[in-house]
Write an enzyme that holds these catalytic residues in place. Structure first.
Site, PDB file in Angstrom:
ATOM      1  N   TYR A 149      78.902  69.763 -56.332  1.00  0.00           N
ATOM      2  CA  TYR A 149      78.436  71.255 -56.394  1.00  0.00           C
ATOM      3  C   TYR A 149      77.305  71.159 -57.620  1.00  0.00           C
ATOM      4  CZ  TYR A 149      78.316  76.024 -57.842  1.00  0.00           C
ATOM      5  OH  TYR A 149      77.975  77.129 -58.173  1.00  0.00           O
ATOM      6  N   LYS A 279      76.934  74.657 -69.210  1.00  0.00           N
ATOM      7  CA  LYS A 279      78.401  75.059 -69.435  1.00  0.00           C
ATOM      8  C   LYS A 279      78.912  74.831 -70.750  1.00  0.00           C
ATOM      9  CE  LYS A 279      80.349  75.563 -65.006  1.00  0.00           C
ATOM     10  NZ  LYS A 279      79.903  74.974 -63.879  1.00  0.00           N
TER      11      LYS A 279
END
Ligand SMILES: *Cc1c(COP(=O)(O)O)cnc(C)c1O
Length: 429
Positions: A149, A279
């Site tokens: 991903y 993130k």
């Protein structure tokens, strides 16, 4: 800002607001959050939930951390944003210096952007332009591994798992890339060279048109929560060198200690040519990502046809985000995060082990502050999500995966609430 009554809030949300990977109007359960503090989310309806998700890997030091709030407030007093073309500032430069020091030594240049997907786009464009700079313009394709991903924008999506990512929907807009089989040997498994055979076969055949290999080292996140042998990463590095292909590592989920190393590539003892981070960079405070390169890559750009790298987001190097990220990384360096992540790992291993005996469970795996329970069948979110809330925890399973990656500051009793909720909910399945 006025406060809407909850009924009205939820009705408007359903009617007007898209949520990630959701239908419109919304179908699944959605919970209104009022505030968040430490490891707790407080809902508008009064419940207090232990956060098992760190808001998708980001909030490693919990919510509303006083040091991050203060860094943001101080920076707001100076400027929250200024364009980055022709201007520079303390927060971006100091953050770049810090990132260069934290990451493997050869990574020396930092490109700031706003989200992980864009960091991946930037990495892919850097790789293509690098080969163009070097007089090899036919190297424009990418090799990746299944179950990956890398984000939701087009170039990133093209290297996500083709099945999970429903590539056929976007067939005529998506560039077709090369896929190797996903690594099968687990983290502590005995290495067999056959595990990387399909990766090598693609390189052997197509290296002349491949700019770079791109994958997530050691832990594949949203594409399947798979944990695999660092030896795969090490061998991939060697094969990329052998076949003249760059290596891009996507550390957006794994970076900043989540796996027990600062960066997962350290398990393999290798350095990528290009690395994507995001993130946890700002500790979940706001969106910021970056793409790092070696001097070997960046120094080719001045001589290339364009003479520059062809990318420059409007909010590039946002001072507020950079100042918070810098403080978040100072915070990470200020305590023994390794010990905390190992303690979380030990507890997750111990307390998720009983899940193995449930008939619905196919596998349990843990690395660092990541715990995954894989089921035989997909969970019914409409049923399971409210059950977790009733157990006082926030978890967001997808498909056959129930997983947790809590903030590093979580206390053992709070983590126990999460593991007990997982066991309780899954034993009712
Ligand atoms: C989340 C993620 C991305 C995309 O980041 P966004 O900020 O959501 O665009 C890319 N790669 C990996 C490994 C991720 O986990």
């Amino acid at each position: 800002m006025n406060t809407l009554p909850i009924d009205e809030l939820m009705a408007l949300d359903r009617r007007h607001v898209w949520h990630p990977y959701a239908a419109m109007p919304g179908t699944g359960p959605v919970f209104p959050v009022k505030s968040a503090q430490g490891v707790y989310l407080e809902l508008e309806t009064g419940e207090r939930l232990v956060d098992g998700m760190s808001s998708w890997w980001t909030c490693i030091h919990g919510y509303s951390h006083p040091r991050l709030n203060q860094a943001a407030q101080e920076q707001m007093g100076r400027m929250s944003h200024v364009m980055f073309g022709g201007l520079t500032h303390q927060p971006a430069v100091q953050l770049a210096q810090k990132l260069v020091r934290m990451t493997p030594e050869a990574l020396q240049q930092v490109f700031f952007c706003d989200s992980g997907s864009v960091a991946v786009e930037v990495a892919m464009k850097l790789a293509i332009q690098y080969w163009h700079n070097r007089g090899d313009p036919q190297k424009q394709h990418f090799l990746t591994i299944r179950n990956g991903y890398h984000g939701d924008t087009f170039a990133a999506m093209a290297v996500c798992d083709p099945v999970n990512g429903m590539h056929h929907l976007f067939r005529h807009s998506l560039v077709e890339q090369y896929f190797a089989d996903a690594p099968q040997i687990p983290f502590e498994g005995v290495w067999e060279e056959g595990d990387i055979a399909s990766f090598e076969a693609v390189l052997a055949r197509h290296h002349g048109e491949i700019a770079a290999a791109i994958f997530e080292p050691v832990v594949q996140g949203a594409g399947g929560m798979r944990i695999y042998s660092p030896q795969y990463v090490r061998r991939a590095r060697e094969l990329c060198d052998e076949y003249g292909v760059l290596l891009i590592l996507d550390e957006i989920a794994t970076g900043f200690g989540r796996t027990g190393k600062l960066f997962a590539c350290q398990y393999a003892g290798i350095t990528p040519d290009i690395m994507c981070i995001g993130k946890a960079l700002t500790g979940g405070f706001m969106s910021l990502a970056a793409t790092l390169t070696t001097g070997h890559i960046s120094e080719t750009f001045a001589q290339g046809e364009a003479g520059v790298f062809m990318h420059g987001p409007t909010f590039m190097g946002n001072p507020l985000a950079c100042a918070v990220a810098l403080e978040n990384l100072n915070l990470l360096a200020s305590y023994d995060w390794v010990a905390r992540v190992w303690a979380i790992e030990a507890q997750l291993k111990r307390e998720l082990a009983p899940c193995r005996d449930l008939p619905t469970v196919r596998d349990v795996r843990v690395l660092g502050a990541i715990g995954v329970v894989e089921l035989h069948e997909p969970v019914d979110m409409a049923v399971v999500q409210p059950q977790f809330v009733q157990h006082g925890v926030w978890l967001r399973p997808f498909g056959r995966l129930v997983y947790t990656m809590p903030p590093y500051i979580i206390e053992p009793e709070q983590l126990r609430q999460i593991t007990q909720a997982i066991y309780a909910v899954l034993s009712q399945e």
